[in-house]
Design a protein around this motif. Structure first.
Motif, PDB file in Angstrom:
ATOM      1  N   GLN A 105      76.458 -30.815  -7.986  1.00  0.00           N
ATOM      2  CA  GLN A 105      77.260 -31.859  -8.497  1.00  0.00           C
ATOM      3  C   GLN A 105      76.925 -31.884 -10.242  1.00  0.00           C
ATOM      4  O   GLN A 105      76.942 -32.883 -10.710  1.00  0.00           O
ATOM      5  N   GLY A 106      76.886 -30.694 -10.849  1.00  0.00           N
ATOM      6  CA  GLY A 106      76.618 -30.634 -12.147  1.00  0.00           C
ATOM      7  C   GLY A 106      75.232 -30.910 -12.662  1.00  0.00           C
ATOM      8  O   GLY A 106      74.948 -31.035 -13.623  1.00  0.00           O
ATOM      9  N   GLN A 107      74.409 -31.382 -11.792  1.00  0.00           N
ATOM     10  CA  GLN A 107      72.898 -31.768 -12.029  1.00  0.00           C
ATOM     11  C   GLN A 107      72.099 -30.507 -11.593  1.00  0.00           C
ATOM     12  O   GLN A 107      71.932 -30.301 -10.616  1.00  0.00           O
ATOM     13  N   ARG A 108      71.273 -30.080 -12.670  1.00  0.00           N
ATOM     14  CA  ARG A 108      70.361 -28.944 -12.425  1.00  0.00           C
ATOM     15  C   ARG A 108      69.211 -29.669 -11.406  1.00  0.00           C
ATOM     16  O   ARG A 108      68.242 -30.708 -12.172  1.00  0.00           O
ATOM     17  N   LEU A 109      69.084 -29.214 -10.305  1.00  0.00           N
ATOM     18  CA  LEU A 109      67.795 -29.736  -9.536  1.00  0.00           C
ATOM     19  C   LEU A 109      66.553 -28.975  -9.565  1.00  0.00           C
ATOM     20  O   LEU A 109      65.423 -29.304  -9.453  1.00  0.00           O
ATOM     21  N   PHE A 110      66.782 -27.638  -9.964  1.00  0.00           N
ATOM     22  CA  PHE A 110      65.500 -26.541 -10.086  1.00  0.00           C
ATOM     23  C   PHE A 110      66.121 -25.645 -11.015  1.00  0.00           C
ATOM     24  O   PHE A 110      67.077 -24.890 -10.946  1.00  0.00           O
ATOM     25  N   TYR A 111      65.155 -25.267 -11.916  1.00  0.00           N
ATOM     26  CA  TYR A 111      65.278 -23.925 -12.790  1.00  0.00           C
ATOM     27  C   TYR A 111      63.773 -23.359 -12.981  1.00  0.00           C
ATOM     28  O   TYR A 111      62.916 -24.019 -13.551  1.00  0.00           O
ATOM     29  N   HIS A 112      63.705 -22.099 -12.712  1.00  0.00           N
ATOM     30  CA  HIS A 112      62.526 -21.635 -13.212  1.00  0.00           C
ATOM     31  C   HIS A 112      62.980 -20.097 -13.510  1.00  0.00           C
ATOM     32  O   HIS A 112      63.514 -19.354 -12.858  1.00  0.00           O
ATOM     33  N   ALA A 113      62.353 -19.558 -14.846  1.00  0.00           N
ATOM     34  CA  ALA A 113      62.376 -18.265 -15.458  1.00  0.00           C
ATOM     35  C   ALA A 113      60.812 -17.789 -15.042  1.00  0.00           C
ATOM     36  O   ALA A 113      60.046 -18.130 -15.828  1.00  0.00           O
ATOM     37  N   MET A 114      60.780 -16.812 -14.223  1.00  0.00           N
ATOM     38  CA  MET A 114      59.333 -16.269 -14.109  1.00  0.00           C
ATOM     39  C   MET A 114      59.108 -15.265 -15.173  1.00  0.00           C
ATOM     40  O   MET A 114      59.764 -15.024 -16.194  1.00  0.00           O
ATOM     41  N   SER A 115      57.743 -15.151 -15.528  1.00  0.00           N
ATOM     42  CA  SER A 115      57.234 -14.288 -16.530  1.00  0.00           C
ATOM     43  C   SER A 115      57.859 -13.043 -16.381  1.00  0.00           C
ATOM     44  O   SER A 115      58.028 -12.464 -15.549  1.00  0.00           O
ATOM     45  N   GLY A 116      58.335 -12.540 -17.820  1.00  0.00           N
ATOM     46  CA  GLY A 116      58.703 -11.442 -17.893  1.00  0.00           C
ATOM     47  C   GLY A 116      60.371 -11.221 -17.939  1.00  0.00           C
ATOM     48  O   GLY A 116      60.917 -10.259 -18.067  1.00  0.00           O
ATOM     49  N   THR A 117      60.938 -12.356 -17.704  1.00  0.00           N
ATOM     50  CA  THR A 117      62.292 -12.467 -17.493  1.00  0.00           C
ATOM     51  C   THR A 117      62.835 -12.968 -19.045  1.00  0.00           C
ATOM     52  O   THR A 117      62.468 -13.377 -19.761  1.00  0.00           O
ATOM     53  N   PRO A 118      64.155 -12.198 -19.131  1.00  0.00           N
ATOM     54  CA  PRO A 118      64.674 -12.256 -20.356  1.00  0.00           C
ATOM     55  C   PRO A 118      65.476 -13.738 -20.693  1.00  0.00           C
ATOM     56  O   PRO A 118      65.937 -13.963 -19.547  1.00  0.00           O
ATOM     57  N   ALA A 119      65.732 -14.083 -21.787  1.00  0.00           N
ATOM     58  CA  ALA A 119      66.454 -15.514 -21.909  1.00  0.00           C
ATOM     59  C   ALA A 119      67.770 -15.219 -21.496  1.00  0.00           C
ATOM     60  O   ALA A 119      68.223 -16.550 -21.177  1.00  0.00           O
ATOM     61  N   ASP A 120      68.414 -14.323 -21.576  1.00  0.00           N
ATOM     62  CA  ASP A 120      69.475 -14.033 -21.182  1.00  0.00           C
ATOM     63  C   ASP A 120      70.060 -14.231 -19.417  1.00  0.00           C
ATOM     64  O   ASP A 120      71.218 -14.497 -19.360  1.00  0.00           O
ATOM     65  N   HIS A 121      69.041 -14.344 -18.834  1.00  0.00           N
ATOM     66  CA  HIS A 121      69.306 -14.703 -17.500  1.00  0.00           C
ATOM     67  C   HIS A 121      70.130 -15.875 -17.453  1.00  0.00           C
ATOM     68  O   HIS A 121      70.900 -16.134 -16.688  1.00  0.00           O
ATOM     69  N   ALA A 122      69.742 -16.908 -18.362  1.00  0.00           N
ATOM     70  CA  ALA A 122      70.367 -18.485 -18.157  1.00  0.00           C
ATOM     71  C   ALA A 122      71.700 -18.042 -18.432  1.00  0.00           C
ATOM     72  O   ALA A 122      72.514 -18.826 -17.878  1.00  0.00           O
ATOM     73  N   HIS A 123      72.475 -17.200 -19.464  1.00  0.00           N
ATOM     74  CA  HIS A 123      73.545 -16.934 -19.418  1.00  0.00           C
ATOM     75  C   HIS A 123      74.405 -15.999 -18.269  1.00  0.00           C
ATOM     76  O   HIS A 123      75.502 -16.610 -17.774  1.00  0.00           O
ATOM     77  N   TRP A 124      73.637 -15.373 -17.471  1.00  0.00           N
ATOM     78  CA  TRP A 124      73.978 -14.560 -16.314  1.00  0.00           C
ATOM     79  C   TRP A 124      74.400 -15.802 -15.185  1.00  0.00           C
ATOM     80  O   TRP A 124      75.188 -15.709 -14.576  1.00  0.00           O
ATOM     81  N   ILE A 125      73.267 -16.554 -15.100  1.00  0.00           N
ATOM     82  CA  ILE A 125      73.559 -17.390 -14.180  1.00  0.00           C
ATOM     83  C   ILE A 125      74.536 -18.479 -14.443  1.00  0.00           C
ATOM     84  O   ILE A 125      75.434 -18.800 -13.440  1.00  0.00           O
ATOM     85  N   TRP A 126      74.660 -18.659 -15.662  1.00  0.00           N
ATOM     86  CA  TRP A 126      75.848 -19.864 -15.844  1.00  0.00           C
ATOM     87  C   TRP A 126      77.316 -19.066 -15.440  1.00  0.00           C
ATOM     88  O   TRP A 126      78.183 -19.789 -14.935  1.00  0.00           O
TER      89      TRP A 126
END
Length: 162
Positions: free
Chosen positions: A55-76
């Protein structure tokens, strides 16, 4: 996920969405599922980014070591597609592919905001409908999807029909 008849794949994806539903969902469940996803990726020597939103609230977010910042955009973008269609992003990908098209060819969907790739799965509360998304980025789309499904099957103890 192996290649198969796209119509059978669509039916299987719909079945996954029907079976992998929660009676309730809270922050503790999000944490447990998120950690399971990260653990599974680590065991496979993969690097992923995980997002669980209700419902619009981020309950969990984790970027493992070695992942690029643009993963956030792909997730979105993948999550936007689930919110728009009510189906997994792999379902939308398969459905669009069956029609011979791509997301940019769909007049109502802007490819800058929606990604028809596997990895975003609807967070569904039985009897209430889709309330959020569980999204993974970092692997090929079908593998992102398969990881989410495998973890949800294990967590929900679902073995039938998948």
């Amino acid at each position: 996920m192996k290649r198969e008849d796209p119509y059978l794949l669509l039916a299987m994806l719909v079945r996954q969405e029907q079976l992998l539903q929660f009676e309730f969902f809270n922050s503790d469940i999000a944490l447990e599922i998120g950690l399971r996803l990260v653990r599974a990726a680590r065991e496979a020597r993969q690097a992923i980014t995980v997002d669980i939103t209700r419902q619009g609230q981020r309950l969990f977010y984790h970027a493992m070591s070695g992942t690029p910042a643009d993963h956030a955009h792909w997730i979105w973008r993948k999550s936007n597609l689930v919110k728009r269609t009510g189906h997994s992003s792999l379902h939308a990908h398969t459905q669009v592919s069956l029609g011979g098209g791509t997301i940019p060819a769909i007049p109502t969907l802007d490819a800058r905001q929606f990604a028809a790739l596997g990895g975003a799965f609807p967070l569904t509360i039985r009897g209430s409908g889709v309330v959020g998304t569980i999204t993974v980025a970092g692997l090929p789309g079908a593998d992102d999807h398969a990881l989410v499904v495998r973890v949800l099957r294990d967590y929900l103890k679902v073995s039938e029909g998948l």
